[in-house]
Design an enzyme around this catalytic site. Sequence first.
Site, mmCIF file in Angstrom:
data_model
loop_
_atom_site.group_PDB
_atom_site.id
_atom_site.type_symbol
_atom_site.label_atom_id
_atom_site.label_comp_id
_atom_site.label_asym_id
_atom_site.label_seq_id
_atom_site.Cartn_x
_atom_site.Cartn_y
_atom_site.Cartn_z
ATOM 1 N N ARG A 225 0.862 -1.188 0.000
ATOM 2 C CA ARG A 225 0.000 0.000 0.000
ATOM 3 C C ARG A 225 0.897 1.236 0.000
ATOM 4 O O ARG A 225 1.969 1.246 0.621
ATOM 5 C CB ARG A 225 -0.916 0.024 1.232
ATOM 6 C CG ARG A 225 -2.116 -0.908 1.144
ATOM 7 C CD ARG A 225 -3.137 -0.438 0.099
ATOM 8 N NE ARG A 225 -4.318 -1.282 0.025
ATOM 9 C CZ ARG A 225 -4.494 -2.273 -0.846
ATOM 10 N NH1 ARG A 225 -3.564 -2.576 -1.721
ATOM 11 N NH2 ARG A 225 -5.631 -2.959 -0.861
ATOM 12 N N HIS A 273 -1.496 -0.164 -9.791
ATOM 13 C CA HIS A 273 -2.202 -1.055 -8.853
ATOM 14 C C HIS A 273 -2.731 -2.302 -9.580
ATOM 15 O O HIS A 273 -3.922 -2.620 -9.504
ATOM 16 C CB HIS A 273 -3.345 -0.311 -8.138
ATOM 17 C CG HIS A 273 -3.749 -0.983 -6.859
ATOM 18 N ND1 HIS A 273 -4.193 -0.295 -5.756
ATOM 19 C CD2 HIS A 273 -3.784 -2.298 -6.497
ATOM 20 C CE1 HIS A 273 -4.481 -1.150 -4.783
ATOM 21 N NE2 HIS A 273 -4.240 -2.373 -5.218
HETATM 22 N N1 NAP Z 1 -1.061 -4.300 -5.230
HETATM 23 C C1 NAP Z 1 -1.979 -5.234 -5.269
HETATM 24 O O1 NAP Z 1 -2.477 -5.567 -6.346
HETATM 25 C C2 NAP Z 1 -2.400 -5.931 -4.002
HETATM 26 C C3 NAP Z 1 -3.227 -7.052 -4.076
HETATM 27 C C4 NAP Z 1 -3.587 -7.690 -2.905
HETATM 28 C C5 NAP Z 1 -3.116 -7.234 -1.674
HETATM 29 N N2 NAP Z 1 -2.306 -6.141 -1.636
HETATM 30 C C6 NAP Z 1 -1.795 -5.673 -0.327
HETATM 31 O O2 NAP Z 1 -1.022 -6.705 0.272
HETATM 32 C C7 NAP Z 1 -1.279 -6.672 1.681
HETATM 33 C C8 NAP Z 1 -0.884 -7.993 2.320
HETATM 34 O O3 NAP Z 1 -1.836 -8.987 1.977
HETATM 35 P P1 NAP Z 1 -1.842 -10.422 2.687
HETATM 36 O O4 NAP Z 1 -3.018 -11.159 2.168
HETATM 37 O O5 NAP Z 1 -0.496 -11.063 2.587
HETATM 38 O O6 NAP Z 1 -2.082 -9.987 4.209
HETATM 39 P P2 NAP Z 1 -1.906 -10.862 5.525
HETATM 40 O O7 NAP Z 1 -2.026 -12.322 5.216
HETATM 41 O O8 NAP Z 1 -2.812 -10.269 6.549
HETATM 42 O O9 NAP Z 1 -0.385 -10.620 5.949
HETATM 43 C C9 NAP Z 1 0.038 -9.406 6.484
HETATM 44 C C10 NAP Z 1 1.459 -9.557 6.972
HETATM 45 O O10 NAP Z 1 1.883 -8.268 7.483
HETATM 46 C C11 NAP Z 1 2.362 -8.457 8.813
HETATM 47 N N3 NAP Z 1 2.124 -7.265 9.628
HETATM 48 C C12 NAP Z 1 0.975 -6.576 9.805
HETATM 49 N N4 NAP Z 1 1.173 -5.565 10.659
HETATM 50 C C13 NAP Z 1 2.471 -5.608 11.025
HETATM 51 C C14 NAP Z 1 3.276 -4.841 11.897
HETATM 52 N N5 NAP Z 1 2.780 -3.804 12.571
HETATM 53 N N6 NAP Z 1 4.564 -5.191 12.043
HETATM 54 C C15 NAP Z 1 5.080 -6.254 11.382
HETATM 55 N N7 NAP Z 1 4.364 -7.027 10.530
HETATM 56 C C16 NAP Z 1 3.083 -6.704 10.373
HETATM 57 C C17 NAP Z 1 1.588 -9.639 9.350
HETATM 58 O O11 NAP Z 1 2.255 -10.138 10.481
HETATM 59 P P3 NAP Z 1 1.669 -11.408 11.285
HETATM 60 O O12 NAP Z 1 1.967 -12.576 10.368
HETATM 61 O O13 NAP Z 1 2.458 -11.438 12.537
HETATM 62 O O14 NAP Z 1 0.194 -11.166 11.473
HETATM 63 C C18 NAP Z 1 1.594 -10.550 8.131
HETATM 64 O O15 NAP Z 1 2.814 -11.240 8.045
HETATM 65 C C19 NAP Z 1 -2.760 -6.324 1.764
HETATM 66 O O16 NAP Z 1 -3.093 -5.787 3.024
HETATM 67 C C20 NAP Z 1 -2.911 -5.303 0.659
HETATM 68 O O17 NAP Z 1 -2.684 -4.015 1.196
HETATM 69 C C21 NAP Z 1 -1.946 -5.479 -2.755
#
Ligand code: NAP
Length: 310
Positions: A225, A273
């Site tokens: 993001r 995006h």
């Molecule tokens: N550009 C695009 O097309 C696109 C598409 C889809 C998603 N995205 C982005 O990708 C992001 C990640 O998606 P996801 O499905 O992988 O999410 P997810 O499964 O919820 O994973 C989030 C990761 O971030 C870590 N995290 C969150 N807060 C943190 C903090 N304060 N300090 C350290 N680590 C932290 C989490 O740690 P824990 O494992 O300890 O909980 C987890 O490892 C989404 O939120 C979205 O913004 C972008």
Amino acid sequence: MSKVLFAAKPQAWDDYEHPLSDAFAKAGLSVDLSRSHAAAETDYIVFAPNGPLRDFAPYVKAKAVLSLWAGVETIVGNPTLTQPLCRLVDPGLTRGMVEWVTGHVLRHHLGMDAHILGQDGIWRDGISPPLAAERPVTLLGIGALGAACGQALAALGFAVTGWSRQPKDVANLRCLHGADGLQEALRDAQVVVTLLPQTADTQNILNARTLALLAKGAFVINPGRGPLIDDEALLAALDSGQIAHATLDVFRREPLPVDHPFWAHPRVTVTPHIAATTRPATAARIIAENVRRGEAGLPFLNVVDRQLGY
Ligand SMILES: NC(=O)c1ccc[n+]([C@@H]2O[C@H](COP(=O)([O-])OP(=O)(O)OC[C@H]3O[C@@H](n4cnc5c(N)ncnc54)[C@H](OP(=O)(O)O)[C@@H]3O)[C@@H](O)[C@H]2O)c1
């Protein structure tokens, strides 16, 4: 029969109507899927933030809001939302992200631009990139997307470090966590990929101080993001040579304004995006599985923690 409201942007209906109907049927569910159920009679809401729905209060019977997006930062703080919110973990989206991240890491690792953009008749031989094992890559965020990207990069031989909030153990990755772990994860990394959710804790996680921890001439790749990066600090680090190139898919304002310096910067790649989009066929199966769980009284998959914001 469960009444499922489709509350995404109107154009998405054509993409999702059949995959969702098929997935509900395959899950053995009896579902009335519509864009216009009365709020008080709706059992589940299939939701996208770019759709029309903002006020969840009238949906008094709804058992869950099932997001079609992985990122939930625009909805998680909605005060009218009292129903469980499930974010999307879509195998098709995950594969798309793995391909996008792997492609951009390899582009920078192999120095492809020098050949693609510099084909000038001069035979510059004798220069070869290091092997992947000599290229430390750090993933900030090793959730559904980050862990899959990390494993793909590790399978190519990269030395991959992953960083998360809580301790984690992901095969073939050096896993670090928390504030101390962040320093160690970033120190001397040559590539950093940000796949964190946008929360109060992750804002500006790449800033002047943390960018300075990376190896000189590192590459930044952000498909997470926009607010994860302090834009001014990144521009300064690009201009000083601390960062060699930034590949950015997400921005504080989208579409990225035409006068934003990222567009014209010679060492910034802007993608609109598109790193990973939700794939209707695979996403529909996950939505159907959550409806099945709701109907069976089982816990939903991928429930968002409102306090943590993801
Ligand atoms: N550009 C695009 O097309 C696109 C598409 C889809 C998603 N995205 C982005 O990708 C992001 C990640 O998606 P996801 O499905 O992988 O999410 P997810 O499964 O919820 O994973 C989030 C990761 O971030 C870590 N995290 C969150 N807060 C943190 C903090 N304060 N300090 C350290 N680590 C932290 C989490 O740690 P824990 O494992 O300890 O909980 C987890 O490892 C989404 O939120 C979205 O913004 C972008």
